[in-house]
Design a protein around this motif. Structure first.
Motif, PDB file in Angstrom:
ATOM      1  N   ARG A   1       0.809  -1.222   0.000  1.00 34.31           N
ATOM      2  CA  ARG A   1       0.000   0.000   0.000  1.00 34.31           C
ATOM      3  C   ARG A   1       0.842   1.272   0.000  1.00 34.31           C
ATOM      4  NH1 ARG A   1      -3.706  -0.817   5.124  1.00 34.31           N
ATOM      5  NH2 ARG A   1      -3.552  -2.909   4.292  1.00 34.31           N
ATOM      6  N   TYR A   2       2.119   1.162   0.345  1.00 39.42           N
ATOM      7  CA  TYR A   2       2.977   2.338   0.240  1.00 39.42           C
ATOM      8  C   TYR A   2       3.329   2.615  -1.217  1.00 39.42           C
ATOM      9  CZ  TYR A   2       3.656   2.929   5.215  1.00 39.42           C
ATOM     10  OH  TYR A   2       3.447   3.173   6.533  1.00 39.42           O
ATOM     11  N   GLY A   3       3.033   1.612  -2.063  1.00 39.71           N
ATOM     12  CA  GLY A   3       3.392   1.701  -3.476  1.00 39.71           C
ATOM     13  C   GLY A   3       3.024   2.998  -4.159  1.00 39.71           C
TER      14      GLY A   3
ATOM     15  N   LEU B   1      -7.394   5.262  15.336  1.00 42.12           N
ATOM     16  CA  LEU B   1      -7.477   4.985  13.901  1.00 42.12           C
ATOM     17  C   LEU B   1      -8.885   5.142  13.332  1.00 42.12           C
ATOM     18  CD1 LEU B   1      -4.634   4.008  14.461  1.00 42.12           C
ATOM     19  CD2 LEU B   1      -5.058   2.024  13.017  1.00 42.12           C
ATOM     20  N   ASP B   2      -9.903   4.833  14.145  1.00 45.38           N
ATOM     21  CA  ASP B   2     -11.262   4.897  13.609  1.00 45.38           C
ATOM     22  C   ASP B   2     -11.910   6.255  13.798  1.00 45.38           C
ATOM     23  OD1 ASP B   2     -10.625   2.289  13.304  1.00 45.38           O
ATOM     24  OD2 ASP B   2     -12.414   1.458  14.239  1.00 45.38           O
ATOM     25  N   ARG B   3     -11.438   7.032  14.773  1.00 40.82           N
ATOM     26  CA  ARG B   3     -12.138   8.287  15.032  1.00 40.82           C
ATOM     27  C   ARG B   3     -11.253   9.519  15.055  1.00 40.82           C
ATOM     28  NH1 ARG B   3     -14.274   6.842  20.096  1.00 40.82           N
ATOM     29  NH2 ARG B   3     -13.351   4.803  19.781  1.00 40.82           N
ATOM     30  N   ILE B   4     -10.067   9.423  15.663  1.00 40.24           N
ATOM     31  CA  ILE B   4      -9.267  10.638  15.835  1.00 40.24           C
ATOM     32  C   ILE B   4      -8.524  11.027  14.552  1.00 40.24           C
ATOM     33  CG2 ILE B   4      -7.337  11.662  17.108  1.00 40.24           C
ATOM     34  CD1 ILE B   4      -8.311   9.969  19.534  1.00 40.24           C
ATOM     35  N   LEU B   5      -7.919  10.052  13.899  1.00 36.26           N
ATOM     36  CA  LEU B   5      -7.154  10.351  12.687  1.00 36.26           C
ATOM     37  C   LEU B   5      -8.022  10.155  11.447  1.00 36.26           C
ATOM     38  CD1 LEU B   5      -3.932   8.319  13.560  1.00 36.26           C
ATOM     39  CD2 LEU B   5      -4.158  10.799  13.646  1.00 36.26           C
ATOM     40  N   PRO B   6      -7.729  10.911  10.380  1.00 37.42           N
ATOM     41  CA  PRO B   6      -8.374  10.602   9.099  1.00 37.42           C
ATOM     42  C   PRO B   6      -7.844   9.248   8.593  1.00 37.42           C
ATOM     43  CG  PRO B   6      -7.194  12.717   9.037  1.00 37.42           C
ATOM     44  CD  PRO B   6      -6.766  12.008  10.276  1.00 37.42           C
ATOM     45  N   ASP B   7      -8.248   8.838   7.420  1.00 35.72           N
ATOM     46  CA  ASP B   7      -7.840   7.526   6.907  1.00 35.72           C
ATOM     47  C   ASP B   7      -6.374   7.487   6.478  1.00 35.72           C
ATOM     48  OD1 ASP B   7      -8.668   9.382   5.046  1.00 35.72           O
ATOM     49  OD2 ASP B   7      -9.279   7.909   3.561  1.00 35.72           O
ATOM     50  N   TYR B   8      -5.487   7.384   7.463  1.00 37.59           N
ATOM     51  CA  TYR B   8      -4.055   7.316   7.179  1.00 37.59           C
ATOM     52  C   TYR B   8      -3.639   5.937   6.664  1.00 37.59           C
ATOM     53  CZ  TYR B   8      -2.753  11.696   9.611  1.00 37.59           C
ATOM     54  OH  TYR B   8      -2.578  12.999   9.993  1.00 37.59           O
ATOM     55  N   TYR B   9      -4.263   4.883   7.189  1.00 36.02           N
ATOM     56  CA  TYR B   9      -3.691   3.550   7.012  1.00 36.02           C
ATOM     57  C   TYR B   9      -4.464   2.644   6.051  1.00 36.02           C
ATOM     58  CZ  TYR B   9      -1.439   5.360  11.186  1.00 36.02           C
ATOM     59  OH  TYR B   9      -0.768   6.168  12.066  1.00 36.02           O
ATOM     60  N   THR B  10      -5.480   3.178   5.414  1.00 38.18           N
ATOM     61  CA  THR B  10      -6.244   2.389   4.442  1.00 38.18           C
ATOM     62  C   THR B  10      -5.369   2.128   3.205  1.00 38.18           C
ATOM     63  OG1 THR B  10      -7.071   4.440   3.523  1.00 38.18           O
ATOM     64  CG2 THR B  10      -8.487   3.325   5.117  1.00 38.18           C
TER      65      THR B  10
ATOM     66  N   ALA C   1      -5.527   3.005   0.187  1.00 32.52           N
ATOM     67  CA  ALA C   1      -5.269   4.180  -0.661  1.00 32.52           C
ATOM     68  C   ALA C   1      -4.494   5.263   0.092  1.00 32.52           C
ATOM     69  CB  ALA C   1      -6.576   4.750  -1.183  1.00 32.52           C
ATOM     70  N   MET C   2      -4.473   5.208   1.402  1.00 30.39           N
ATOM     71  CA  MET C   2      -3.783   6.169   2.266  1.00 30.39           C
ATOM     72  C   MET C   2      -4.113   7.621   1.925  1.00 30.39           C
ATOM     73  SD  MET C   2      -0.044   4.355   2.625  1.00 30.39           S
ATOM     74  CE  MET C   2       0.334   4.411   4.379  1.00 30.39           C
ATOM     75  N   LEU C   3      -5.349   7.849   1.524  1.00 30.24           N
ATOM     76  CA  LEU C   3      -5.725   9.174   1.046  1.00 30.24           C
ATOM     77  C   LEU C   3      -5.615  10.231   2.152  1.00 30.24           C
ATOM     78  CD1 LEU C   3      -6.659  10.818  -1.350  1.00 30.24           C
ATOM     79  CD2 LEU C   3      -9.028  10.234  -0.785  1.00 30.24           C
ATOM     80  N   GLY C   4      -6.060   9.875   3.368  1.00 34.60           N
ATOM     81  CA  GLY C   4      -5.999  10.830   4.475  1.00 34.60           C
ATOM     82  C   GLY C   4      -4.575  11.256   4.777  1.00 34.60           C
ATOM     83  N   LEU C   5      -3.672  10.305   4.696  1.00 38.32           N
ATOM     84  CA  LEU C   5      -2.260  10.598   4.946  1.00 38.32           C
ATOM     85  C   LEU C   5      -1.699  11.506   3.857  1.00 38.32           C
ATOM     86  CD1 LEU C   5       0.485   9.888   6.430  1.00 38.32           C
ATOM     87  CD2 LEU C   5       0.791   8.262   4.587  1.00 38.32           C
ATOM     88  N   LYS C   6      -1.971  11.140   2.600  1.00 37.23           N
ATOM     89  CA  LYS C   6      -1.459  11.956   1.494  1.00 37.23           C
ATOM     90  C   LYS C   6      -2.000  13.375   1.584  1.00 37.23           C
ATOM     91  CE  LYS C   6      -1.799   8.283  -1.727  1.00 37.23           C
ATOM     92  NZ  LYS C   6      -2.296   7.960  -3.053  1.00 37.23           N
TER      93      LYS C   6
ATOM     94  N   SER D   1      -9.773  20.435   0.218  1.00 35.07           N
ATOM     95  CA  SER D   1      -9.231  20.814  -1.089  1.00 35.07           C
ATOM     96  C   SER D   1      -8.049  19.924  -1.479  1.00 35.07           C
ATOM     97  CB  SER D   1      -8.839  22.297  -1.104  1.00 35.07           C
ATOM     98  OG  SER D   1      -7.829  22.541  -0.164  1.00 35.07           O
ATOM     99  N   CYS D   2      -7.218  19.542  -0.516  1.00 37.59           N
ATOM    100  CA  CYS D   2      -6.083  18.670  -0.838  1.00 37.59           C
ATOM    101  C   CYS D   2      -6.564  17.286  -1.271  1.00 37.59           C
ATOM    102  CB  CYS D   2      -5.141  18.545   0.357  1.00 37.59           C
ATOM    103  SG  CYS D   2      -4.195  20.043   0.660  1.00 37.59           S
ATOM    104  N   ARG D   3      -7.587  16.791  -0.597  1.00 36.61           N
ATOM    105  CA  ARG D   3      -8.168  15.497  -0.971  1.00 36.61           C
ATOM    106  C   ARG D   3      -8.672  15.520  -2.402  1.00 36.61           C
ATOM    107  NH1 ARG D   3     -10.274  11.260   2.285  1.00 36.61           N
ATOM    108  NH2 ARG D   3      -9.439  11.557   4.346  1.00 36.61           N
ATOM    109  N   ALA D   4      -9.399  16.603  -2.722  1.00 35.29           N
ATOM    110  CA  ALA D   4      -9.971  16.720  -4.056  1.00 35.29           C
ATOM    111  C   ALA D   4      -8.855  16.769  -5.100  1.00 35.29           C
ATOM    112  CB  ALA D   4     -10.841  17.972  -4.139  1.00 35.29           C
TER     113      ALA D   4
END
Lengths: 213, 259
Positions: A68-70, B104-113, B115-120, B249-252
């Motif tokens: 997933r880091y890919g 992971l489920d409530r405090i942070l956005p989706d960092y670890y899914t 797609a890691m979209l929340g992290l990006k 906006s960053c997500r979009a």
């Protein structure tokens, strides 16, 4: 005149195959059982006094192995001129992933002539390999030829086996390409992807043609 | 425990943690978790194989239970450090599981899914905040074509574990549980703002990366009490609505770039 090269080299492969250990061994001559899992990316620099005229600076990019880091780490591939693709001889699944890594590499980055960047295959943790897996290793010659690896090495970061040799092999291929490019800097010649621009080849071809007449 | 709602969930769901462990497990999930067990806090004596009890077993259980609980996330590298850190602090598997669930489920956005979209997105949000608050550093990054992910991904993924000193991380996590994920930006901005003169002297990409590592060490971050005061002063005002807007906006932008 001394020539200095800076090469960006990627170290890729599944998680836990020993990418970080290989880099630490190669750059710092150390080994530890206590490395942390690499998160994201890390890099290290190795300076090689290649010959009396050439200094090579290798920028080694240690890239997290989890799938997933890919899509996050692929941005690091750009401008790479070589790669070490690593698998763990004690875990067959990491070998199965080798082609996925190779395809991914070829898809994300190519040399300026459109050819794939040279890649060397490392069968790591050879100090732990059992006879069963070792008997498969001779087949790697064919595997490398078929899949476009410039070579392969059985390595152990722990015992310091073949790490230098593998890196040397890669650098030789990178340098050969660089020299080929420099010898061919003819402003009237445009390098086309897939077209062999080697001067010797062209001269020979012309001579063969001439001799016909 | 109380602030995050983890205590309440633990009490409301007796036996849930155990039932997750008793379930049938995906062999791929098990293998991936196993690969990282000895690579989590390898220098900590409680995680050594010779330790009694050895926290590697507890770490395996917490990660496996979470992977079963949230199948979309499963296991993502980085979660090993979070679970390990929670185990060191709470010394209890089930408590660690529920704290991890809260994070992971409530405090942070989706960092670890996957797609890691929340992290990006959050890496880009930090970039935007630096553009507003520390423009010199933002310009340096632009000039050298350095993406934020290269220097800050570990800050977000590991929530500063193994990056800042242990006591400082403890204090940051207190705020994280009380006040939410905005605190991560405060910490990051403080580190960058405070060391901007040092950062902008960087000559090239490796140099930039090295400086971003260096600013996480030393007296400034070791004095955790003073550091915690600084994070509420140095970056100036940072409202939740600004963060929310930037996240959106960053997500979009990322989603558009990937399609």
């Amino acid at each position: 005149m001394q020539k200095e090269h800076l090469f960006k080299v990627l170290v890729i492969g599944d998680l836990g195959v020993g990418k970080t250990s290989i880099i630490k061994r190669y750059v710092h001559q150390i080994f530890s059982q206590h490395y942390r899992a690499t998160i994201g990316v890390d890099f290290a620099l190795k300076v090689l006094h290649w010959d009396s005229q050439t200094v090579v600076r290798l920028q080694l990019w240690d890239i997290a192995g989890q799938e997933r880091y890919g899509n996050m780490t692929r941005v690091y591939y750009r401008e790479a001129v070589g790669a070490l693709i690593v698998f763990d001889v004690t875990r067959a699944s990491t070998f199965d992933a080798v082609l996925k890594w190779k395809d991914d590499l070829d898809l994300k980055v190519t040399l300026s002539n459109g050819k794939p960047v040279p890649a060397v295959l490392l069968a790591n943790k050879s100090d732990q390999s059992r006879e069963g897996l070792r008997s498969q290793i001779p087949k790697l010659d064919t595997f490398c030829k078929e899949n476009g690896f410039v070579g392969w090495f059985e390595t152990s970061a722990k015992d310091n086996t073949n790490i230098e040799a593998a890196a040397k092999c890669l650098v030789e291929h990178i340098l050969a390409y660089e020299e080929n490019i420099t010898n061919n800097t003819d402003p009237d010649v445009v390098a086309l992807p897939g077209y062999n621009n080697n001067t010797k080849e062209r001269v020979r071809t012309r001579c063969v043609t001439c001799s016909k007449f | 425990m109380t602030a995050s709602g983890a205590q309440e969930r633990l009490e409301r769901n007796p036996g849930y943690y155990q039932s997750l462990l008793d379930a049938q497990h995906d062999p791929k999930l098990v293998e991936t978790i196993r690969t990282d067990l000895h690579r989590t806090f390898p220098d900590n004596i409680h995680f050594r194989k010779s330790a009694d009890p050895c926290l590697q077993k507890a770490l395996f259980n917490v990660l496996l239970a979470y992977g079963e609980h949230n199948k979309t996330v499963g296991y993502c590298q980085g979660m090993n450090f979070i679970a390990g850190y929670l185990l060191i602090i709470s010394k209890d598997e089930e408590t660690s599981f529920w704290l991890m669930e809260a994070l992971l489920d409530r405090i942070l956005p989706d960092y670890y899914t996957p797609a890691m979209l929340g992290l990006k997105a959050d890496q880009e949000v930090l970039g935007e905040l630096v553009r507003m608050k520390v423009p010199a550093v933002w310009r340096l990054m632009q000039d050298h074509g350095v993406m934020w992910t290269l220097v800050v991904s570990r800050w977000f993924i590991c929530l500063f574990i193994d990056i800042l000193p242990v006591e400082t991380v403890l204090r940051i996590w207190d705020c994280l549980f009380y006040e939410g994920s905005k605190i991560l930006f405060r910490v990051a901005l403080t580190l960058i703002h405070h060391h901007q003169d040092e950062i902008v002297q960087a000559q090239n990409l490796p140099d930039i990366c090295e400086r971003f590592k260096r600013i996480t060490r030393g007296a400034f971050v070791e004095d955790c009490h003073a550091f915690m005061q600084r994070i509420f002063q140095e970056p100036g005002s940072l409202s939740m609505s600004t963060v929310a807007k930037l996240r959106e906006s960053c997500r979009a932008r990322i989603a558009a770039g990937e399609s």
